[in-house]
Design a protein around this motif. Structure first.
Motif, PDB file in Angstrom:
ATOM      1  N   ASN A  39     -64.701  26.962 -73.492  1.00 30.29           N
ATOM      2  CA  ASN A  39     -64.456  25.527 -73.595  1.00 30.29           C
ATOM      3  C   ASN A  39     -64.195  25.130 -71.977  1.00 30.29           C
ATOM      4  N   LEU A  40     -64.142  26.036 -70.796  1.00 27.26           N
ATOM      5  CA  LEU A  40     -63.968  25.273 -69.722  1.00 27.26           C
ATOM      6  C   LEU A  40     -65.520  24.659 -69.232  1.00 27.26           C
ATOM      7  N   ALA A  41     -66.550  25.693 -69.565  1.00 30.94           N
ATOM      8  CA  ALA A  41     -68.041  25.226 -69.374  1.00 30.94           C
ATOM      9  C   ALA A  41     -68.161  23.541 -69.982  1.00 30.94           C
ATOM     10  N   LEU A  42     -67.668  23.669 -71.023  1.00 28.03           N
ATOM     11  CA  LEU A  42     -67.955  22.530 -72.066  1.00 28.03           C
ATOM     12  C   LEU A  42     -67.460  21.225 -71.354  1.00 28.03           C
ATOM     13  N   LYS A  43     -66.195  21.772 -71.033  1.00 35.56           N
ATOM     14  CA  LYS A  43     -65.513  20.307 -70.201  1.00 35.56           C
ATOM     15  C   LYS A  43     -66.107  20.029 -68.971  1.00 35.56           C
ATOM     16  N   ALA A  44     -66.775  21.124 -68.414  1.00 37.73           N
ATOM     17  CA  ALA A  44     -67.469  20.926 -67.044  1.00 37.73           C
ATOM     18  C   ALA A  44     -68.838  20.000 -67.167  1.00 37.73           C
ATOM     19  N   PHE A  45     -69.353  20.430 -68.486  1.00 33.45           N
ATOM     20  CA  PHE A  45     -70.633  19.920 -69.062  1.00 33.45           C
ATOM     21  C   PHE A  45     -70.447  18.357 -69.301  1.00 33.45           C
ATOM     22  N   GLY A  46     -68.896  18.146 -69.726  1.00 35.87           N
ATOM     23  CA  GLY A  46     -69.100  16.531 -70.134  1.00 35.87           C
ATOM     24  C   GLY A  46     -68.526  16.480 -71.710  1.00 35.87           C
ATOM     25  N   ILE A  47     -68.205  17.736 -72.386  1.00 32.02           N
ATOM     26  CA  ILE A  47     -67.566  17.725 -73.530  1.00 32.02           C
ATOM     27  C   ILE A  47     -66.204  18.195 -73.616  1.00 32.02           C
ATOM     28  N   GLU A  48     -65.457  16.894 -73.830  1.00 30.15           N
ATOM     29  CA  GLU A  48     -63.918  17.371 -73.514  1.00 30.15           C
ATOM     30  C   GLU A  48     -63.479  17.913 -74.956  1.00 30.15           C
ATOM     31  N   GLN A  49     -63.848  17.645 -76.018  1.00 30.06           N
ATOM     32  CA  GLN A  49     -63.338  18.178 -77.073  1.00 30.06           C
ATOM     33  C   GLN A  49     -64.254  18.850 -78.268  1.00 30.06           C
ATOM     34  N   CYS A  50     -63.933  19.934 -78.727  1.00 25.82           N
ATOM     35  CA  CYS A  50     -64.754  20.285 -79.735  1.00 25.82           C
ATOM     36  C   CYS A  50     -63.942  20.976 -80.742  1.00 25.82           C
ATOM     37  N   GLN A  51     -64.638  21.427 -81.965  1.00 26.63           N
ATOM     38  CA  GLN A  51     -63.792  21.982 -82.978  1.00 26.63           C
ATOM     39  C   GLN A  51     -64.453  22.710 -83.966  1.00 26.63           C
ATOM     40  N   ARG A  52     -64.065  23.711 -84.548  1.00 26.58           N
ATOM     41  CA  ARG A  52     -64.444  24.570 -85.337  1.00 26.58           C
ATOM     42  C   ARG A  52     -64.892  23.890 -86.658  1.00 26.58           C
ATOM     43  N   LYS A  53     -66.356  24.038 -86.961  1.00 26.11           N
ATOM     44  CA  LYS A  53     -66.755  23.422 -88.152  1.00 26.11           C
ATOM     45  C   LYS A  53     -66.590  24.345 -89.339  1.00 26.11           C
ATOM     46  N   PRO A  81     -82.940  19.679 -75.931  1.00 27.98           N
ATOM     47  CA  PRO A  81     -82.634  19.473 -74.656  1.00 27.98           C
ATOM     48  C   PRO A  81     -81.206  19.341 -74.394  1.00 27.98           C
ATOM     49  N   ARG A  82     -80.352  19.036 -75.400  1.00 32.19           N
ATOM     50  CA  ARG A  82     -78.934  18.537 -74.918  1.00 32.19           C
ATOM     51  C   ARG A  82     -78.452  19.253 -73.896  1.00 32.19           C
ATOM     52  N   PHE A  83     -78.329  20.572 -74.204  1.00 30.98           N
ATOM     53  CA  PHE A  83     -77.646  21.578 -73.088  1.00 30.98           C
ATOM     54  C   PHE A  83     -78.682  22.216 -72.109  1.00 30.98           C
ATOM     55  N   GLN A  84     -79.631  21.602 -71.526  1.00 27.16           N
ATOM     56  CA  GLN A  84     -80.364  22.017 -70.518  1.00 27.16           C
ATOM     57  C   GLN A  84     -79.365  21.981 -69.260  1.00 27.16           C
ATOM     58  N   GLY A  85     -79.247  23.251 -68.808  1.00 30.42           N
ATOM     59  CA  GLY A  85     -78.610  23.327 -67.469  1.00 30.42           C
ATOM     60  C   GLY A  85     -77.322  23.910 -67.625  1.00 30.42           C
ATOM     61  N   PHE A  86     -76.808  23.968 -68.988  1.00 29.94           N
ATOM     62  CA  PHE A  86     -75.418  24.536 -69.467  1.00 29.94           C
ATOM     63  C   PHE A  86     -75.256  25.904 -68.664  1.00 29.94           C
ATOM     64  N   GLU A  87     -76.190  26.664 -68.652  1.00 30.65           N
ATOM     65  CA  GLU A  87     -76.046  27.936 -68.203  1.00 30.65           C
ATOM     66  C   GLU A  87     -75.408  28.072 -66.862  1.00 30.65           C
ATOM     67  N   ALA A  88     -75.507  26.857 -65.949  1.00 29.86           N
ATOM     68  CA  ALA A  88     -74.993  27.069 -64.611  1.00 29.86           C
ATOM     69  C   ALA A  88     -73.541  26.944 -64.665  1.00 29.86           C
ATOM     70  N   PHE A  89     -73.107  25.843 -65.657  1.00 29.10           N
ATOM     71  CA  PHE A  89     -71.706  25.860 -65.838  1.00 29.10           C
ATOM     72  C   PHE A  89     -71.007  27.159 -66.421  1.00 29.10           C
ATOM     73  N   TYR A  90     -71.874  27.944 -67.268  1.00 24.01           N
ATOM     74  CA  TYR A  90     -71.044  28.749 -68.200  1.00 24.01           C
ATOM     75  C   TYR A  90     -71.300  30.110 -67.089  1.00 24.01           C
ATOM     76  N   THR A  91     -72.138  30.501 -66.436  1.00 22.57           N
ATOM     77  CA  THR A  91     -72.240  31.730 -65.693  1.00 22.57           C
ATOM     78  C   THR A  91     -71.233  31.507 -64.457  1.00 22.57           C
ATOM     79  N   SER A  92     -70.716  30.246 -63.938  1.00 22.21           N
ATOM     80  CA  SER A  92     -69.877  30.411 -62.974  1.00 22.21           C
ATOM     81  C   SER A  92     -68.501  30.499 -63.148  1.00 22.21           C
ATOM     82  N   GLN A  93     -68.178  30.147 -64.561  1.00 25.10           N
ATOM     83  CA  GLN A  93     -66.957  30.308 -65.268  1.00 25.10           C
ATOM     84  C   GLN A  93     -67.079  30.680 -66.870  1.00 25.10           C
ATOM     85  N   PRO A  94     -67.303  31.988 -66.989  1.00 26.99           N
ATOM     86  CA  PRO A  94     -67.607  32.405 -68.469  1.00 26.99           C
ATOM     87  C   PRO A  94     -66.562  32.099 -69.400  1.00 26.99           C
ATOM     88  N   ASN A  95     -66.328  30.996 -69.511  1.00 24.09           N
ATOM     89  CA  ASN A  95     -65.500  30.418 -70.487  1.00 24.09           C
ATOM     90  C   ASN A  95     -65.825  29.248 -71.235  1.00 24.09           C
TER      91      ASN A  95
END
Length: 240
Positions: A165-179, A149-163
């Motif tokens: 990185n920007l959607a993750l930041k809007a969702f509260g995740i400021e930093q992510c990296q390729r594992k 359930p961590r990303f419940q509602g994430f689609e609202a951020f993604y569909t409004s700005q299909p990017n």
């Protein structure tokens, strides 16, 4: 207009004329067919065919049997780095890129997706299917999976700005990296070939990636199938 008294072969003049039009972006994507070009230059199809073969030898066009002749667009360098995504590579090359969302749904993850996301078997994920579009051309079909359930509602951020990185930041995740990333080549499924406007016999470049947040918690598994004549992978040792 062709100069029939210059001593330069007609096919060579046509080659040079078409090359200039390609360089000036007057010709893009699918070229006019041989009959149309023969009419345009008032020559026979054999002359046109020789000019097109010369353009193909120069790497300016590609000739696909049964489909026609296509302008060979400049390859996109997709730089795989710890903190870079496809959008970063487009920005670096000053290319206009966008994502077009095709489908968003919550679903039970198969064992492979569960393994990549390090979640329990039969867990649910948010599945986003989108097209990667560069300069109005579809170059990739992307599937992204985010654990619920961590990303419940994430689609609202993604569909409004299909990017992502920007959607993750809007969702509260400021930093992510390729594992991790895995690169392979495979033939497309019929639906993928149709979305990418290519034949089912033209291989795709497949890039699978796993991303984590600042706390090393896995947040995303993505797989993108790129058309092989548009995208190439670029690696630098210091980026990993």
């Amino acid at each position: 207009m062709l100069d029939r008294h210059s001593g330069v072969a007609l096919w060579r003049q046509i080659e040079d004329s078409l090359a200039r039009d390609i360089g000036n972006k007057l010709l893009r994507d699918r070229m006019p067919n041989e009959t149309e070009l023969a009419t345009q230059f008032a020559v026979n199809r054999h002359t046109i065919r020789r000019a097109l073969q010369a353009l193909e030898a120069r790497g300016l066009v590609r000739i696909e049997q049964g489909r026609g002749t296509f302008v060979q667009e400049e390859m996109i360098d997709y730089q795989l780095g710890r903190r870079t995504r496809f959008s970063h590579s487009l920005q670096k090359q000053r290319l206009a890129g966008q994502s077009h969302v095709l489908n968003v749904k919550a679903e039970a993850a198969n064992p492979e997706i569960c393994q990549h996301l390090a979640i329990a078997t039969e867990s649910h994920v948010l599945h986003i299917e989108a097209l990667d579009i560069v300069d109005e051309r579809v170059v990739g079909v992307c599937h992204q999976y985010f654990p619920l359930p961590r990303f419940q509602g994430f689609e609202a951020f993604y569909t409004s700005q299909p990017n992502t990185n920007l959607a993750l930041k809007a969702f509260g995740i400021e930093q992510c990296q390729r594992k991790s990333s895995r690169i392979s080549a495979r033939l497309p499924e019929s639906g993928q070939a149709q979305l990418l406007s290519q034949t089912k016999f033209q291989p795709l470049l497949c890039v699978e990636s796993v991303y984590s947040d600042a706390n090393s918690q896995i947040i995303e598994y993505g797989i993108t199938h790129f058309t092989g004549d548009a995208v190439q992978i670029y690696l630098e040792a210091e980026t990993f």
